[in-house]
Design an enzyme around this catalytic site. Structure first.
Site, PDB file in Angstrom:
ATOM      1  N   SER A  29       0.826  -1.216   0.000  1.00 18.20           N
ATOM      2  CA  SER A  29       0.000   0.000   0.000  1.00 18.20           C
ATOM      3  C   SER A  29       0.856   1.260   0.000  1.00 18.20           C
ATOM      4  O   SER A  29       1.709   1.439   0.869  1.00 18.20           O
ATOM      5  CB  SER A  29      -0.874   0.052   1.247  1.00 18.20           C
ATOM      6  OG  SER A  29      -1.766  -1.006   1.272  1.00 18.20           O
ATOM      7  N   HIS A  60      -3.391   0.649  -4.412  1.00 17.49           N
ATOM      8  CA  HIS A  60      -2.852  -0.472  -5.187  1.00 17.49           C
ATOM      9  C   HIS A  60      -3.251  -0.275  -6.646  1.00 17.49           C
ATOM     10  O   HIS A  60      -4.423  -0.304  -6.989  1.00 17.49           O
ATOM     11  CB  HIS A  60      -3.426  -1.796  -4.674  1.00 17.49           C
ATOM     12  CG  HIS A  60      -2.971  -2.164  -3.295  1.00 17.49           C
ATOM     13  ND1 HIS A  60      -1.861  -2.941  -3.057  1.00 17.49           N
ATOM     14  CD2 HIS A  60      -3.459  -1.858  -2.078  1.00 17.49           C
ATOM     15  CE1 HIS A  60      -1.692  -3.100  -1.758  1.00 17.49           C
ATOM     16  NE2 HIS A  60      -2.655  -2.457  -1.126  1.00 17.49           N
ATOM     17  N   HIS A  82      -5.491  -9.377  -0.983  1.00 16.58           N
ATOM     18  CA  HIS A  82      -5.539  -9.655   0.453  1.00 16.58           C
ATOM     19  C   HIS A  82      -6.652 -10.672   0.695  1.00 16.58           C
ATOM     20  O   HIS A  82      -7.693 -10.624   0.031  1.00 16.58           O
ATOM     21  CB  HIS A  82      -5.869  -8.383   1.234  1.00 16.58           C
ATOM     22  CG  HIS A  82      -4.946  -7.237   0.957  1.00 16.58           C
ATOM     23  ND1 HIS A  82      -5.098  -6.418  -0.136  1.00 16.58           N
ATOM     24  CD2 HIS A  82      -3.864  -6.785   1.632  1.00 16.58           C
ATOM     25  CE1 HIS A  82      -4.140  -5.502  -0.128  1.00 16.58           C
ATOM     26  NE2 HIS A  82      -3.372  -5.701   0.925  1.00 16.58           N
ATOM     27  N   TYR A  84      -8.658 -10.725   3.036  1.00 20.98           N
ATOM     28  CA  TYR A  84      -9.885 -10.073   3.528  1.00 20.98           C
ATOM     29  C   TYR A  84     -10.805  -9.622   2.394  1.00 20.98           C
ATOM     30  O   TYR A  84     -11.959  -9.299   2.617  1.00 20.98           O
ATOM     31  CB  TYR A  84      -9.569  -8.896   4.462  1.00 20.98           C
ATOM     32  CG  TYR A  84      -8.826  -7.732   3.833  1.00 20.98           C
ATOM     33  CD1 TYR A  84      -9.421  -6.907   2.878  1.00 20.98           C
ATOM     34  CD2 TYR A  84      -7.521  -7.459   4.214  1.00 20.98           C
ATOM     35  CE1 TYR A  84      -8.742  -5.849   2.305  1.00 20.98           C
ATOM     36  CE2 TYR A  84      -6.823  -6.394   3.651  1.00 20.98           C
ATOM     37  CZ  TYR A  84      -7.440  -5.602   2.697  1.00 20.98           C
ATOM     38  OH  TYR A  84      -6.754  -4.563   2.129  1.00 20.98           O
ATOM     39  N   GLU A  85     -10.266  -9.605   1.166  1.00 20.49           N
ATOM     40  CA  GLU A  85     -11.119  -9.216   0.047  1.00 20.49           C
ATOM     41  C   GLU A  85     -12.160 -10.298  -0.239  1.00 20.49           C
ATOM     42  O   GLU A  85     -13.151 -10.043  -0.932  1.00 20.49           O
ATOM     43  CB  GLU A  85     -10.270  -8.909  -1.186  1.00 20.49           C
ATOM     44  CG  GLU A  85      -9.458  -7.625  -0.988  1.00 20.49           C
ATOM     45  CD  GLU A  85      -8.443  -7.367  -2.085  1.00 20.49           C
ATOM     46  OE1 GLU A  85      -8.853  -7.118  -3.229  1.00 20.49           O
ATOM     47  OE2 GLU A  85      -7.229  -7.419  -1.800  1.00 20.49           O
ATOM     48  N   ALA A 112       2.875  -2.253   4.230  1.00 24.71           N
ATOM     49  CA  ALA A 112       2.717  -1.246   5.268  1.00 24.71           C
ATOM     50  C   ALA A 112       2.244  -2.002   6.512  1.00 24.71           C
ATOM     51  O   ALA A 112       1.396  -2.883   6.408  1.00 24.71           O
ATOM     52  CB  ALA A 112       1.689  -0.216   4.846  1.00 24.71           C
ATOM     53  N   MET A 210      -1.929  -7.182   7.327  1.00 18.10           N
ATOM     54  CA  MET A 210      -2.993  -8.036   6.759  1.00 18.10           C
ATOM     55  C   MET A 210      -2.586  -8.656   5.428  1.00 18.10           C
ATOM     56  O   MET A 210      -3.446  -9.008   4.622  1.00 18.10           O
ATOM     57  CB  MET A 210      -4.263  -7.197   6.550  1.00 18.10           C
ATOM     58  CG  MET A 210      -4.734  -6.435   7.769  1.00 18.10           C
ATOM     59  SD  MET A 210      -6.120  -5.353   7.356  1.00 18.10           S
ATOM     60  CE  MET A 210      -6.224  -4.358   8.874  1.00 18.10           C
ATOM     61  N   SER A 211      -1.300  -8.786   5.182  1.00 16.88           N
ATOM     62  CA  SER A 211      -0.867  -9.282   3.860  1.00 16.88           C
ATOM     63  C   SER A 211       0.411 -10.099   3.997  1.00 16.88           C
ATOM     64  O   SER A 211       0.748 -10.559   5.093  1.00 16.88           O
ATOM     65  CB  SER A 211      -0.609  -8.084   2.933  1.00 16.88           C
ATOM     66  OG  SER A 211       0.505  -7.330   3.378  1.00 16.88           O
ATOM     67  N   ASN A 234       2.503   3.084  11.580  1.00 11.34           N
ATOM     68  CA  ASN A 234       1.868   3.490  12.847  1.00 11.34           C
ATOM     69  C   ASN A 234       2.309   2.529  13.937  1.00 11.34           C
ATOM     70  O   ASN A 234       2.821   1.438  13.656  1.00 11.34           O
ATOM     71  CB  ASN A 234       0.339   3.428  12.706  1.00 11.34           C
ATOM     72  CG  ASN A 234      -0.149   2.057  12.263  1.00 11.34           C
ATOM     73  OD1 ASN A 234      -0.096   1.730  11.074  1.00 11.34           O
ATOM     74  ND2 ASN A 234      -0.562   1.245  13.211  1.00 11.34           N
ATOM     75  N   HIS A 246      -6.714   3.791   6.962  1.00  9.55           N
ATOM     76  CA  HIS A 246      -6.043   3.506   5.696  1.00  9.55           C
ATOM     77  C   HIS A 246      -5.411   4.784   5.133  1.00  9.55           C
ATOM     78  O   HIS A 246      -4.311   4.742   4.572  1.00  9.55           O
ATOM     79  CB  HIS A 246      -7.016   2.883   4.702  1.00  9.55           C
ATOM     80  CG  HIS A 246      -6.340   2.357   3.477  1.00  9.55           C
ATOM     81  ND1 HIS A 246      -5.341   1.395   3.523  1.00  9.55           N
ATOM     82  CD2 HIS A 246      -6.471   2.666   2.169  1.00  9.55           C
ATOM     83  CE1 HIS A 246      -4.909   1.147   2.295  1.00  9.55           C
ATOM     84  NE2 HIS A 246      -5.580   1.901   1.455  1.00  9.55           N
TER      85      HIS A 246
HETATM   86  N1  HPA Z   1      -2.594  -3.182  11.675  1.00  9.73           N
HETATM   87  C1  HPA Z   1      -2.844  -3.932  10.578  1.00  9.73           C
HETATM   88  N2  HPA Z   1      -2.471  -3.589   9.363  1.00  9.73           N
HETATM   89  C2  HPA Z   1      -1.806  -2.438   9.224  1.00  9.73           C
HETATM   90  C3  HPA Z   1      -1.523  -1.601  10.316  1.00  9.73           C
HETATM   91  C4  HPA Z   1      -1.952  -2.004  11.618  1.00  9.73           C
HETATM   92  O1  HPA Z   1      -1.731  -1.328  12.633  1.00  9.73           O
HETATM   93  N3  HPA Z   1      -0.841  -0.527   9.833  1.00  9.73           N
HETATM   94  C5  HPA Z   1      -0.729  -0.708   8.477  1.00  9.73           C
HETATM   95  N4  HPA Z   1      -1.314  -1.865   8.108  1.00  9.73           N
END
Ligand code: HPA
Length: 273
Positions: A29, A60, A82, A84-85, A112, A210-211, A234, A246
C-alpha cells in the site's frame, strides 16, 4: 487455478519475448512508486492477465511492470490481493506462480504495517526475519499442485537469511536505518483491538498487518527465495494515542517510500550478478 498462472505467464512472455526476470517485487500500500524507477519498463495492466486481481483497495494500482534496475531483471507487482477481500487464495497463488513461471528466483515482499515496538516508530523500515500466520487459514489449503511444490512445504528459513543479510548490507551502504523483526498477519479488514495488539506482541511479533504471509507461503512452496521489508506506518492500536486508518497508512507509507526505494535499489545492486 494453476491454469491462470500459466496463461498469465504466456501473456507476459508474448509482450516481452525472451525477457526472463530474476527478481519479483510486490509493492505494498502506497509503495507503488518504486516501479517508476525501472528502466526500459514495460507495464501490463492486471486486466490483461487471467486471474490477476482487479485491486479494490485504494493505494494499489493493479499493473505489472517489467524491466531492469540495479543491474537485475525485475518484475514489479503494483497491487496485491488480500485474503480479507474474500476472493479466496486463488489470486495470491496466481500472482506468485506467474512470477515463478516467468523465471523469477527471488521474491521481494513489501508492505505497510503497524509496529509493536515503541523503539521502531512510524516511518521506520523493518526487515522481516520470520512470520506468524494468524490469518486463520493457509493459501495452500485444497488439492496440492505437485507441479509447483510438495504437499507439506517446510517453513524453516521461510525468510531467507542470506538475502536478508544482503538487504542489511544495502541499508548500511545507503545509510538507511533498518530494523528487523517478526511480522504477524491477521485477516483484517478490521484493524486490531488493543487486546489483540497485546496478544500478538506477547506471541513474539514485532509488526502486524494483513498481507504478505500468504505470498511468502505460496512462494516457498514453489521454491522461490523470499526477502521482505515492512514500512512501519503506525504503532499498534493502543500503544500510543495515534489513530490508525487507511488514509494514515498511505500517508505514512508515502513518507518512507523514498528510503524504501533506495533500500530496494541497493539490494538489487548488491545481489550476485
Ligand atoms: N494493523 C494492521 N495492518 C496495518 C496496520 C496495523 O496497525 N498498519 C498498516 N497496516
Amino acid at each position: 487455478m494453476t491454469e491462470n498462472a500459466r496463461r498469465s505467464a504466456a501473456a507476459v512472455q508474448a509482450r516481452v519475448p525472451g525477457f526472463v526476470p530474476r527478481v519479483g517485487i510486490v509493492l505494498g500500500s502506497g509503495l507503488g512508486g518504486f516501479a517508476e524507477r525501472i528502466e526500459d519498463a514495460v507495464a501490463i495492466p492486471y486486466g490483461d492477465l487471467p486471474g490477476f486481481p482487479r485491486p479494490s483497495v485504494h493505494g494499489h494500482a493493479g499493473r505489472m511492470v517489467l524491466g531492469s534496475l540495479g543491474g537485475q531483471r525485475v518484475v514489479c507487482l503494483q497491487g496485491r490481493v488480500h485474503l480479507y477481500e474474500g476472493t479466496g487464495p486463488e489470486g495470491v497463488k496466481t500472482l506468485v506462480r506467474t512470477l515463478k513461471l516467468l523465471g523469477c528466483e527471488i521474491l521481494v515482499l513489501t508492505n505497510a504495517a503497524g509496529s509493536l515496538r515503541r523503539d521502531v516508530g512510524p516511518g521506520s523500515l523493518m526487515a522481516i526475519s520470520d512470520h506468524i500466520n494468524l490469518l486463520g487459514t493457509n493459501p495452500l489449503v485444497g488439492p496440492n499442485d505437485d507441479d509447483f511444490g510438495p504437499r507439506f512445504p517446510p517453513m524453516a528459513d521461510a525468510w531467507d537469511p542470506a538475502l536478508r543479510a544482503v538487504l542489511g548490507q544495502a541499508a548500511a551502504r545507503r545509510g538507511v536505518a533498518l530494523a528487523e523483526g517478526v511480522y504477524c498477519a491477521l485477516l483484517g479488514p478490521a484493524f486490531e483491538t488493543p487486546a489483540e495488539v497485546r496478544m500478538v506482541k506477547l506471541l513474539g511479533a514485532d509488526a502486524v498487518g494483513m498481507s504478505t504471509v500468504p505470498e511468502c507461503i505460496v512462494a516457498r512452496h514453489c521454491g522461490l527465495r523470499v526477502v521482505g521489508c515492512a514500512v512501519i506506518t503506525n504503532l499498534g492500536v493502543g500503544l500510543d494515542d495515534g489513530e490508525v486508518s487507511h488514509a494514515q497508512t498511505l500517508n505514512a507509507a508515502a513518507g518512507a517510500a523514498g528510503r524504501l526505494e533506495a533500500l530496494l535499489t541497493g539490494f538489487l545492486e548488491a545481489l550476485d550478478p
